[in-house]
Write an enzyme that holds these catalytic residues in place. Structure first.
Site, PDB file in Angstrom:
ATOM      1  N   HIS A  27       0.804  -1.230   0.000  1.00  9.39           N
ATOM      2  CA  HIS A  27       0.000   0.000   0.000  1.00  9.39           C
ATOM      3  C   HIS A  27       0.831   1.270   0.000  1.00  9.39           C
ATOM      4  O   HIS A  27       0.273   2.358   0.098  1.00  9.39           O
ATOM      5  CB  HIS A  27      -0.919   0.061   1.221  1.00  9.39           C
ATOM      6  CG  HIS A  27      -1.961  -1.000   1.276  1.00  9.39           C
ATOM      7  ND1 HIS A  27      -3.217  -0.843   0.727  1.00  9.39           N
ATOM      8  CD2 HIS A  27      -1.937  -2.236   1.793  1.00  9.39           C
ATOM      9  CE1 HIS A  27      -3.925  -1.938   0.935  1.00  9.39           C
ATOM     10  NE2 HIS A  27      -3.171  -2.810   1.585  1.00  9.39           N
ATOM     11  N   THR A  47      -8.969   5.968  -2.077  1.00  8.01           N
ATOM     12  CA  THR A  47     -10.286   5.343  -2.241  1.00  8.01           C
ATOM     13  C   THR A  47     -11.366   6.391  -2.025  1.00  8.01           C
ATOM     14  O   THR A  47     -12.448   6.297  -2.597  1.00  8.01           O
ATOM     15  CB  THR A  47     -10.486   4.180  -1.246  1.00  8.01           C
ATOM     16  OG1 THR A  47     -10.018   4.595   0.044  1.00  8.01           O
ATOM     17  CG2 THR A  47      -9.717   2.952  -1.685  1.00  8.01           C
ATOM     18  N   LYS A  74      -9.070  13.305   4.498  1.00  8.01           N
ATOM     19  CA  LYS A  74      -8.144  12.177   4.480  1.00  8.01           C
ATOM     20  C   LYS A  74      -7.166  12.371   5.633  1.00  8.01           C
ATOM     21  O   LYS A  74      -7.160  13.427   6.271  1.00  8.01           O
ATOM     22  CB  LYS A  74      -7.366  12.127   3.162  1.00  8.01           C
ATOM     23  CG  LYS A  74      -6.804  13.485   2.708  1.00  8.01           C
ATOM     24  CD  LYS A  74      -6.131  13.394   1.347  1.00  8.01           C
ATOM     25  CE  LYS A  74      -7.077  13.471   0.170  1.00  8.01           C
ATOM     26  NZ  LYS A  74      -7.213  12.227  -0.545  1.00  8.01           N
ATOM     27  N   ARG A  75      -6.327  11.380   5.892  1.00 11.84           N
ATOM     28  CA  ARG A  75      -5.309  11.565   6.917  1.00 11.84           C
ATOM     29  C   ARG A  75      -4.422  12.764   6.564  1.00 11.84           C
ATOM     30  O   ARG A  75      -4.234  13.073   5.388  1.00 11.84           O
ATOM     31  CB  ARG A  75      -4.448  10.302   7.024  1.00 11.84           C
ATOM     32  CG  ARG A  75      -4.995   9.287   7.983  1.00 11.84           C
ATOM     33  CD  ARG A  75      -5.191   9.843   9.369  1.00 11.84           C
ATOM     34  NE  ARG A  75      -3.955   9.730  10.124  1.00 11.84           N
ATOM     35  CZ  ARG A  75      -3.721   8.774  11.003  1.00 11.84           C
ATOM     36  NH1 ARG A  75      -4.641   7.849  11.259  1.00 11.84           N
ATOM     37  NH2 ARG A  75      -2.580   8.702  11.645  1.00 11.84           N
TER      38      ARG A  75
HETATM   39  C1  F58 Z   1      -3.372   3.686   2.096  1.00 13.78           C
HETATM   40  N1  F58 Z   1      -2.445   3.390   3.146  1.00 13.78           N
HETATM   41  C2  F58 Z   1      -2.743   4.419   0.937  1.00 13.78           C
HETATM   42  N2  F58 Z   1      -1.893   3.246   5.393  1.00 13.78           N
HETATM   43  O1  F58 Z   1      -2.090   5.582   1.404  1.00 13.78           O
HETATM   44  C3  F58 Z   1      -3.840   4.795  -0.052  1.00 13.78           C
HETATM   45  O2  F58 Z   1      -3.296   5.397  -1.185  1.00 13.78           O
HETATM   46  C4  F58 Z   1      -4.596   3.538  -0.464  1.00 13.78           C
HETATM   47  O3  F58 Z   1      -5.714   3.874  -1.219  1.00 13.78           O
HETATM   48  C5  F58 Z   1      -5.059   2.770   0.764  1.00 13.78           C
HETATM   49  O4  F58 Z   1      -3.968   2.489   1.622  1.00 13.78           O
HETATM   50  C6  F58 Z   1      -5.702   1.453   0.395  1.00 13.78           C
HETATM   51  O5  F58 Z   1      -4.893   0.751  -0.494  1.00 13.78           O
HETATM   52  C7  F58 Z   1      -2.824   3.523   4.448  1.00 13.78           C
HETATM   53  O6  F58 Z   1      -3.961   3.831   4.735  1.00 13.78           O
HETATM   54  C8  F58 Z   1      -2.083   3.339   6.727  1.00 13.78           C
HETATM   55  O7  F58 Z   1      -3.127   3.715   7.226  1.00 13.78           O
HETATM   56  C9  F58 Z   1      -0.937   2.951   7.621  1.00 13.78           C
HETATM   57  C10 F58 Z   1      -1.327   1.796   8.502  1.00 13.78           C
HETATM   58  C11 F58 Z   1      -0.227   1.429   9.458  1.00 13.78           C
HETATM   59  C12 F58 Z   1       0.195   2.591  10.278  1.00 13.78           C
HETATM   60  C13 F58 Z   1       0.587   3.756   9.404  1.00 13.78           C
HETATM   61  C14 F58 Z   1      -0.528   4.137   8.446  1.00 13.78           C
END
Ligand code: F58
Length: 791
Positions: free
Chosen positions: A349, A636, A528-529
């Protein structure tokens, strides 16, 4: 089930499950009674699905994820079992406000953002498609922190406690419990080894049924809670040491206490590694137990078991499965590696180096000594097989979980077309060259049940009226809307629904935040974050520049805008928190300016979560997808906005590329550098300074922040942000600023052609049905899991 039958079922649960009569029932009692009545309706398809899977001895999918950002479940479940109208009538008949009952449910925020929400959409789609599957994760006592803003506009985090009230959906499974060990020693014993852990906790299962569309199938989300092996130390208690008596319990429970604890400290890091092993090991044991109940030949494991690792968080699944097969079941080592690999898939991801997990070898050896040995042996085996290779799993004293996942998976997937190509070309270039068939693309998707039908009933109604029923699980059918978009009548309806959603949001903002917003203004939304690569600071800089121009030239025919922000920053992410602080203070100043009041408002409601997204997205006109190209794996939210008829302003990043291809370049406000151009740009060391020198607007906006205009005269308040922009600017905010500004002015012009705007908005809905997570899951089933749907 009629409204009367449901009413009776609710009353029964009110009495026998909640122990209340109607006259004394609280909102909580009513919500629980309704939840239990609906849960009863889910049991039948749940049992049926489980029995059918056993009877057919089907291959099952096991989706291992540290995060499931499921949000509320009640409304969604009611919709899936087709009881929305009955439930409304029944609840109303019992004297309760239906919306209030639904709103009483806390958000299950067991995830940080996109990755966790994707896992939740996947659960919905797997059940909808009849894909026999289990979601496996952690039952965090505290999900993602609650966000509020201090009087000065800074983010404040407090613990979230969704489990303070009992969780109506879950079933506790005390019989499904496994002992999970940590630390200790390893003794050689013949060709394998015996690991004697130093400490251990119990992983206890809690099951939530996840019902699919129309209640045809239900899968299980199994979340593990950590418990002590022995409840508490009675001897210590009897001696008066009450705290000491409870210590073992407190220690054990820490493992499932909170989502992603701060890992900036050594203890935090160790806890995170333990969490990862805890849920992965418990899930694998459960999987092998289920397999053994049906089959005896472990070499057939991969024909019955597909395990998906959602990012590297469950990457220890590789070595642990090898250990279970080799050490505990006597399978020859190389065969155990082959067998494990045939079962495992890995979804990547992110490409950001700081987000790719690495564990100090010493920590790994201390917490999981046997696994460290196995990892080294896997690494050595890979090196023997590919002598020319230079990559390895263990490097410079660190275990690289991305490389481990890649080597232990039979398929590795990216989450959008662009991202997958970048995965091949960058992070895993060498491994890709060695294993050219391993990387596949599965572009993300979102569930249309929650994100269109549930969140936007007005639009859902119009869709059904126009193309008939059945689009909810065949979202590609939205293209059938296209001919209707030529009709003025359809466009008026489409516009009216958006307007209604905006009035509802404006009212909510008025009540929650006390800020009046004009529902006729353009709702321009970035939710978003908070992360520098997502560039909320690009948006706020443009907002400041816009405000300045409106003040200088109030009659230039500006499109009235409400800029809406939403999102949380990781507690330890200083720069992201400074950006939040800045946005709140820019909002304070701009919203107080009477001369621009009608044209520009900035709102930032605190504590963005799934429920807030469901409120904001259907009411949005403009979707901000403005990440530095090459950094957003997919996104998403971008898909949810398009489906709900928002136009996108965005870079060529992640799934924006595919959205633009589908909706048409002429219907997308593109700006900024491409991923390749960003890489080139960074080679010019003073790219930011140059961009600032060339852009009078950007220069003025940065200078305004530096003047203290948004910080009561304190010139140093936002130095972290401004100095970074002036010097380093890794995320190329400055270099993209003018292009972004120009795109926003194209947005302004388009906004005044209101009927054409509506046409494009409707085209967004009609052309983005491909982003259903059903399509994504079908892709995983065919390309990765090799599992056939059961309905
Ligand atoms: C997200 N990653 C991507 N990571 O940033 C986004 O582009 C994508 O659409 C989504 O995944 C689904 O594929 C993401 O959300 C986290 O939340 C991490 C989880 C572990 C801790 C740090 C943040």
């Amino acid at each position: 089930m009629s409204a009367t039958e449901l009413r009776d079922a609710i009353l029964k649960h009110l009495e026998y499950s909640q122990g209340k009569d109607l006259a004394h029932a609280s909102l909580y009692d009513m919500r629980m009674a309704l939840t239990l009545a609906i849960r009863d309706k889910v049991i039948e398809p749940w049992f049926r699905a489980t029995r059918a899977t056993y009877a057919a001895q089907s291959k099952r999918v096991y989706y291992l994820s540290m995060e499931f950002l499921i949000g509320r479940l009640l409304e969604d479940a009611i919709m899936n079992v087709g009881l929305t109208e009955s439930a409304r009538e029944a609840v109303l008949g019992l004297g309760f406000d239906f919306e209030a009952v639904l709103n009483d449910e806390p958000d299950a925020a067991l995830g940080n953002g996109g990755l966790g929400r994707l896992a939740a959409c996947f659960l919905d789609s797997m059940s909808t498609l009849g894909c026999p599957a289990y979601g496996y994760g952690i039952r965090y006592e505290h999900g993602l922190f609650r966000q509020s803003f201090g009087p000065d506009g800074r983010q404040i985090e407090t613990a979230e406690d969704w489990l303070r009230q009992s969780h109506g959906w879950e079933f506790e499974r005390p019989e499904a419990a496994f002992r999970i060990g940590f630390g200790g020693t390893v003794a050689e014993s013949g060709r394998s080894a015996v690991w004697t852990p130093e400490s251990a906790v119990m992983a206890k299962a809690y099951d939530t049924p996840i019902v699919g569309w129309q209640g045809k199938w239900a899968n299980t989300l199994r979340l593990w809670g950590a418990e002590p092996l022995r409840a508490f130390d009675l001897n210590a208690f009897n001696k008066g040491d009450f705290t000491g008596a409870a210590a073992p319990e407190a220690l054990a429970r820490t493992i499932s206490r909170v989502l992603y604890p701060d890992d900036t400290t050594a203890q935090g890091k160790e806890l995170r590694l333990k969490q990862e092993f805890f849920f992965t090991a418990a899930s694998l044991r459960d999987i092998l137990r289920r397999f053994a109940s049906e089959h005896s030949d472990l070499s057939a494991l991969s024909s019955r078991v597909a395990i998906q690792m959602n990012d590297t968080h469950p990457a220890i699944a590789g070595p642990e499965l090898v250990r279970l097969l080799h050490d505990e079941r006597g399978m020859e080592f190389d065969k155990a590696v082959e067998t494990a690999r045939a079962c495992l898939g890995y979804t990547n991801h992110t490409l950001m180096p700081e987000a790719l997990e690495r564990w100090p070898e010493t920590l790994m050896a201390q917490v999981l000594p046997r696994h460290m040995q196995i990892i080294e042996r896997i690494d050595a085996g890979h090196a023997r097989q590919y002598p020319s290779r230079t990559v390895s799993i263990v490097e410079n004293g660190e275990v690289k979980m991305g490389e481990l996942s890649f080597i232990m998976a039979n398929k590795v997937n990216g989450v959008s077309a662009l991202h997958t190509e970048l995965v091949k070309d960058t992070v895993f270039a060498e491994l890709h060259a060695l294993h050219p068939d391993r990387i596949v693309n599965e572009t993300n998707g979102v569930t249309p049940r929650r994100w269109v039908k549930g969140a936007n009933p007005g639009l859902a109604g119009l869709i059904t009226e126009t193309i008939g029923e059945g689009w909810e699980d065949h979202l590609e059918r939205l293209v059938e809307l296209e001919p209707a978009i030529g009709d003025q009548g359809f466009r008026d309806r489409f516009a009216a629904i958006k307007a209604e959603n905006k009035v509802a949001l404006a009212n909510w903002i008025g009540t929650e935040m006390g800020i009046p917003v004009n529902p006729d203004a353009m709702f321009d939304v970035q939710i978003k974050r908070f992360h520098e690569y997502k560039r909320q600071h690009l948006n706020i800089l443009e907002t400041i520049a816009l405000w300045q121009e409106i003040r200088a030239n109030p009659d230039a025919g500006w499109a009235p805008r409400v800029k809406i922000f939403g999102g949380k920053a990781a507690p330890g992410y200083v720069m992201a928190k400074e950006i939040i602080h800045l946005i709140n203070n820019v909002a304070r100043i701009i919203n107080a300016d009477k001369t621009t009041r009608e044209l520009l408002t900035v709102v930032y409601p605190p504590n963005y979560n799934v429920t807030m997204a469901e409120r904001l997205i259907p009411a949005s006109d403009l979707s901000e997808q403005i990440s530095t190209a090459g950094k957003e794996a997919s996104g998403t939210g971008n898909m949810k906005f398009s489906l709900n008829g928002a136009l996108t302003i965005g870079t060529l990043d992640g799934a924006n590329v595919e959205i633009r291809d589908l909706v048409g370049a002429e219907n997308f406000f593109l700006f900024g550098m491409t991923a390749d151009e960003v890489v080139e740009c960074r080679k010019t060391p003073d790219h930011a300074a140059r961009a600032i020198a060339q852009s009078k607007r950007l220069k003025a906006a940065i200078e305004m922040i530096e003047s203290g205009a948004f910080s009561h005269g304190d010139k140093a308040m936002y130095r972290g942000v401004t100095q970074n922009l002036r010097t380093h600017d890794y995320f190329t905010v400055c270099a993209d600023f003018d292009s972004y500004w120009d795109a926003q002015r194209r947005v302004d012009r388009a906004w005044f052609q209101r009927d054409d705007w509506t046409r494009i908005a409707a085209l967004n809905t009609a052309r983005t049905g491909w982003f259903s997570s059903d399509r994504t899951i079908k892709g995983y089933m065919a390309d990765i899991w090799k599992v056939a749907p059961m309905i």
